[in-house]
Write a protein that holds these residues in place. Sequence first.
Motif, PDB file in Angstrom:
ATOM      1  N   ALA A   1     -26.724  41.296 -28.252  1.00 29.82           N
ATOM      2  CA  ALA A   1     -26.791  42.146 -27.060  1.00 29.82           C
ATOM      3  C   ALA A   1     -28.222  42.467 -26.672  1.00 29.82           C
ATOM      4  CB  ALA A   1     -26.023  43.454 -27.300  1.00 29.82           C
ATOM      5  N   SER A   2     -29.180  42.186 -27.562  1.00 29.53           N
ATOM      6  CA  SER A   2     -30.523  42.675 -27.268  1.00 29.53           C
ATOM      7  C   SER A   2     -31.358  41.688 -26.462  1.00 29.53           C
ATOM      8  CB  SER A   2     -31.243  43.033 -28.572  1.00 29.53           C
ATOM      9  OG  SER A   2     -31.378  41.900 -29.379  1.00 29.53           O
ATOM     10  N   LEU A   3     -30.792  40.509 -26.172  1.00 25.63           N
ATOM     11  CA  LEU A   3     -31.521  39.550 -25.340  1.00 25.63           C
ATOM     12  C   LEU A   3     -30.707  39.294 -24.073  1.00 25.63           C
ATOM     13  CD1 LEU A   3     -32.382  36.972 -28.145  1.00 25.63           C
ATOM     14  CD2 LEU A   3     -33.783  38.893 -27.369  1.00 25.63           C
ATOM     15  N   ASN A   4     -31.354  39.374 -22.934  1.00 28.27           N
ATOM     16  CA  ASN A   4     -30.650  39.150 -21.671  1.00 28.27           C
ATOM     17  C   ASN A   4     -30.143  37.710 -21.608  1.00 28.27           C
ATOM     18  OD1 ASN A   4     -29.850  38.797 -19.004  1.00 28.27           O
ATOM     19  ND2 ASN A   4     -31.401  40.203 -18.235  1.00 28.27           N
ATOM     20  N   PRO A   5     -28.795  37.538 -21.547  1.00 26.52           N
ATOM     21  CA  PRO A   5     -28.244  36.182 -21.630  1.00 26.52           C
ATOM     22  C   PRO A   5     -28.652  35.280 -20.467  1.00 26.52           C
ATOM     23  CG  PRO A   5     -26.540  37.789 -21.085  1.00 26.52           C
ATOM     24  CD  PRO A   5     -27.760  38.566 -21.449  1.00 26.52           C
TER      25      PRO A   5
ATOM     26  N   ARG B   1     -34.426  32.920 -19.886  1.00 28.45           N
ATOM     27  CA  ARG B   1     -34.933  32.001 -20.892  1.00 28.45           C
ATOM     28  C   ARG B   1     -35.744  32.793 -21.919  1.00 28.45           C
ATOM     29  NH1 ARG B   1     -34.888  26.488 -19.058  1.00 28.45           N
ATOM     30  NH2 ARG B   1     -34.128  26.521 -16.927  1.00 28.45           N
TER      31      ARG B   1
ATOM     32  N   GLU C   1     -37.949  27.344 -23.891  1.00 30.28           N
ATOM     33  CA  GLU C   1     -37.230  26.845 -22.717  1.00 30.28           C
ATOM     34  C   GLU C   1     -35.736  27.087 -22.792  1.00 30.28           C
ATOM     35  OE1 GLU C   1     -38.387  25.794 -19.913  1.00 30.28           O
ATOM     36  OE2 GLU C   1     -40.377  26.210 -20.694  1.00 30.28           O
ATOM     37  N   LYS C   2     -35.252  27.511 -23.968  1.00 29.90           N
ATOM     38  CA  LYS C   2     -33.807  27.628 -24.145  1.00 29.90           C
ATOM     39  C   LYS C   2     -33.313  29.019 -23.754  1.00 29.90           C
ATOM     40  CE  LYS C   2     -33.739  24.377 -27.998  1.00 29.90           C
ATOM     41  NZ  LYS C   2     -33.617  24.352 -29.457  1.00 29.90           N
ATOM     42  N   TYR C   3     -32.004  29.145 -23.698  1.00 25.81           N
ATOM     43  CA  TYR C   3     -31.374  30.432 -23.432  1.00 25.81           C
ATOM     44  C   TYR C   3     -30.891  31.034 -24.757  1.00 25.81           C
ATOM     45  CZ  TYR C   3     -31.485  29.624 -18.438  1.00 25.81           C
ATOM     46  OH  TYR C   3     -31.900  29.437 -17.166  1.00 25.81           O
TER      47      TYR C   3
ATOM     48  N   HIS D   1     -28.142  32.035 -25.917  1.00 27.02           N
ATOM     49  CA  HIS D   1     -26.877  31.623 -26.541  1.00 27.02           C
ATOM     50  C   HIS D   1     -27.020  30.357 -27.361  1.00 27.02           C
ATOM     51  CE1 HIS D   1     -25.860  28.200 -23.944  1.00 27.02           C
ATOM     52  NE2 HIS D   1     -26.507  28.863 -23.001  1.00 27.02           N
ATOM     53  N   GLU D   2     -28.154  29.672 -27.234  1.00 24.20           N
ATOM     54  CA  GLU D   2     -28.338  28.444 -27.997  1.00 24.20           C
ATOM     55  C   GLU D   2     -28.852  28.725 -29.408  1.00 24.20           C
ATOM     56  OE1 GLU D   2     -30.221  25.255 -25.562  1.00 24.20           O
ATOM     57  OE2 GLU D   2     -30.187  26.778 -23.999  1.00 24.20           O
ATOM     58  N   PHE D   3     -29.020  30.002 -29.753  1.00 28.17           N
ATOM     59  CA  PHE D   3     -29.603  30.340 -31.056  1.00 28.17           C
ATOM     60  C   PHE D   3     -28.596  31.064 -31.934  1.00 28.17           C
ATOM     61  CE2 PHE D   3     -33.118  29.964 -28.136  1.00 28.17           C
ATOM     62  CZ  PHE D   3     -34.053  29.253 -28.868  1.00 28.17           C
ATOM     63  N   SER D   4     -28.823  30.986 -33.256  1.00 27.10           N
ATOM     64  CA  SER D   4     -27.986  31.730 -34.194  1.00 27.10           C
ATOM     65  C   SER D   4     -28.474  33.172 -34.262  1.00 27.10           C
ATOM     66  CB  SER D   4     -28.077  31.086 -35.575  1.00 27.10           C
ATOM     67  OG  SER D   4     -29.374  31.274 -36.102  1.00 27.10           O
TER      68      SER D   4
ATOM     69  N   GLU E   1     -28.323  46.470 -25.486  1.00 29.48           N
ATOM     70  CA  GLU E   1     -29.664  46.661 -26.023  1.00 29.48           C
ATOM     71  C   GLU E   1     -30.745  45.945 -25.222  1.00 29.48           C
ATOM     72  OE1 GLU E   1     -29.009  45.620 -30.079  1.00 29.48           O
ATOM     73  OE2 GLU E   1     -28.353  47.633 -30.614  1.00 29.48           O
ATOM     74  N   TYR E   2     -30.380  44.882 -24.471  1.00 30.69           N
ATOM     75  CA  TYR E   2     -31.446  44.212 -23.727  1.00 30.69           C
ATOM     76  C   TYR E   2     -31.967  45.111 -22.605  1.00 30.69           C
ATOM     77  CZ  TYR E   2     -28.225  42.855 -19.929  1.00 30.69           C
ATOM     78  OH  TYR E   2     -27.342  42.876 -18.890  1.00 30.69           O
TER      79      TYR E   2
END
Lengths: 321, 347, 324
Positions: free
Chosen positions: B120-124, B127, B167-169, B171-174, C215-216
Amino acid sequence: MAANQPLLQVNNLRIEFPNRRGTLVAVDDISLHIDPGEVLGVVGESGAGKSLTGAAIIGLLEPPGRIAGGEILLDGRRIDNLPYEQMRRIRGKEIGAIFQDPLTSLNPLYKISRQLVETIQTHTDMSATQARNHALDLLDSVGIPAASERLDAYPHEFSGGMRQRVVIALALAVNPRLIIADEPTTALDVSIQAQIIGLLRRLCRDHGTAVMLVTHDMGVIAETADRVAVMYAGRIAEVGPVEAVVKDARHPYTHGLMGSIPAVGHHVERLTQIDGAMPRLTEIPPGCAFNPRCPKVFDKCLAERPDLRPAGRTDVSCWLY
Amino acid sequence: MTIAAAPTTPHDSAKLRVHGLKRYFDVSAPWLNRVLEGRKRQLLKAVDDISFAIEPGKTLSLVGESGCGKSTVARCIVGLYRPSGGSIDFEGVDLATLRGRAAQAPIRRRMQMIFQDPFASLNPRWRVFDIIAEPIRAFRLLRGAGAIQRRVDELLGQVGLAARDGEKYPHEFSGGQRQRISIARALASNPDFLVCDEPTSALDVSVQAQILNLMKELQRELGLTYLFISHDLSVVYHMSDTVGVMYLGRLAEIRSAADLFSEPQHPYTRLLLETIPDLDVIGRHREPLAGEVPSPINPPSGCTFHPRCPLANERCRAERPELQPTAGGFVACHAVAEGRLPPHPAS
Amino acid sequence: MTKAVSDDLEIEPRLTPARRLVDGLRRFFDGDIWHSFKSSRITVVATVITLVIFLAALFAPLVSPSNPYDLATLNLLDAFTAPVWVDDTGAGFLLGTDDQGRDMLSAIIFGTRVSLLVGFASIFFAMVIGISLGLLSGYVGGLTDAVIMRIADIQLSFPAILIALLIDGVVRGVLPSDRHNDVAVWVLIFAIGISNWVQFARTVRGSCMVERNKEYVQAARVIGIHPIVIMLRHVLPNVMGPVLVIATIGLAVAVLTEATLSFLGVGMPPTRPSLGTLVNTGQNFLASGEWWIAVFPGLALATLVLAVNLLGDWLRDALNPKLR
């Protein structure tokens, strides 16, 4: 029943999720068994397939997930291919379930008494009064204070810890021989966690109930389980007596996992860490699924998948042994 | 002398000093219901008179169960909540005296936060590059696309990610990688103080170890000061120099980590330590203390821990204990003050 | 907006816009939404129909057989010609003509253009008002929220048609009668727009309240980003999904409302007819046997609204992760 037949036997279980890009294999060829009265811990990171294994055993696998291979035997009788109605009868009477969020197991519209009495009467031939008295005993035994007053309360009138106690009472209502407990303490505060673990352990010992305890928390396993199965990317990495797995782990993953848990009293500047992350189901490498993160990887690991075989006091799926 | 009474000297060395911090929430029924049903206003005292100080380059942890107010303290410090009382001094500057965004910017730049939920802490919709560049642009630290580019690449490297990951978004990360991105964003404005609100509680243990190691390395390299919020005592033990145990909005005990873990004094601290699973003692049979945290809306009288405390007496039920000095810190307990405390079994 | 706000808004792209576009398109065609689109035949058909109607309306002067507004080309002798398959006069009026001798097909194409213009403009108007107030309400909360939402409640208790009639009546009373026809389209856009903003505001407010606590958004607040910038750059992109669905279905509703008002005689004047006006004109001749004057514009309207609605339905399902 044979003298030393396990209560639950899972053979080569495979769970798949078909989707439009292909089929994801979430649980890949795992075998395990639970003896009567035994607590088997199943531990792993999120996505390792531990909860799916539990769900498959109680027949509550959510579509599109499906059992694509293997068999599940309860007392030597196959239960993975039973029709829904028969499985429903086994679930509740012979296999109980405790989930992470107690609210999903309790109907918020019914009083606790009604839910307990209904469960008891569905699976036994007790009269309403007998069932109610039994419900009262159950609440007492799970440590709910003033049980006779709380019996007619609604689930929302209980705190989180008390609710989980009610769920345990519900799971124990008809003396099942196996309980699948999926992260039963994760949603609870630490001081409540310890109480619930202690309770679960005591009740199972008293009733001779076997438990499959699914959790990501190695501490909970260490305190509760007799044996533990460590899952990684849908496979069992290591299985054995809890003490051997915790102190004398053979699989490099289990070994790293144990080192990565900070321990009070042993001050270290740097925790052991396993680099990288568990692969997504779409990206499981060939050979041993742990090979990209393994410090001891060699040629064979990249090519061939290891099977579980004895090493020391545990069974390990690793080419080192 | 209690912490609360400790004078703030002009040459205060503390990075951050919190003094008598209070934060109340109005949990009253809506106005119409109060008027029609004659109900009273209700205040939830999430944080009730908390004082502590953090020395530069050190880590102070606040531990406690859910609802004890530890996250509220964190949110007051970074300015997400306005305190209901007390003061927060950053290097001797009272934050309440800074009015407006422009006046606060220099402090905000130096005080950043890492959040609990990496999902939740990164705006989906953003980038990773733009997420990490946001503080740089907001504080106008660098000018020009090239300079920002180089800085973001450097930050990504610092947290163990590759420059092309920008460059990624999200959701592409764990989960663990996202928490690294979150740390990179917090570091982007060159802060020297980080508030970490349960940064690893949503992560798996093997990933938790990676993040904790990274945070310790960064602290060493960049001289960071941490306020660390957690419910996990073993993580707190690993990370902290000083530990504050919170119960129902108040500090029960605040002492150096070494003292607190080797010889806990407050009965609540002892209870918490008792709940830590010990991997060395398999199948240990524990007798956990009964009871649960009471509702913070109507906390018990006197010492709020008295209903669960084996040492409670009449005084504990009537009179609220203040923090008193003890070995390596302060403890708020009548039993300790009166010498009624039995020795800790482990010591 | 202050200078600081406009400064914060600037974006310095790392990728060239062209590469971002290619990247975005690749993501889209690989994504779940494109897949769900392809696998729903009804949606594909509805999209094709919608596109054909939109394109015909957009390029009306190019595709229609004649210009129905050009009075010089009209010949009263052509009036009341039946559609070709009923009575082939050889004059080439596929769908017949009206009482003025106007080609019905051309009138419908140009009428669709007017209907869609009013529909799009009014929904855009409603979106701007609704999103702004919704964001403000959801993000700021408290008294601001209470006031905006009570206004929305009051607004909702009046049917859209009633509001439109009211505004139309006021404008007609205020302006001299020779200017009525000029302002008719603006009156319609305003009236339909103002009666549709509440849905947008409510949806955006709800989503905004959820997003605000994530949180963002808190991270942006800790950095000290201006609230307006947080609303526009952080919250808005994350609440656009439901807005898109409402806008699509709202477009169909707006076209219908416009048609209703025009049919009632308070919408587009007969000099610049919309589909509703055409039906209104045509209904005078239903009894006398010239059914095509009313029926074909009606059919065009129904097809347009149905296709757009189906598209909106699909979009709602496709954007709802729970149904995926």
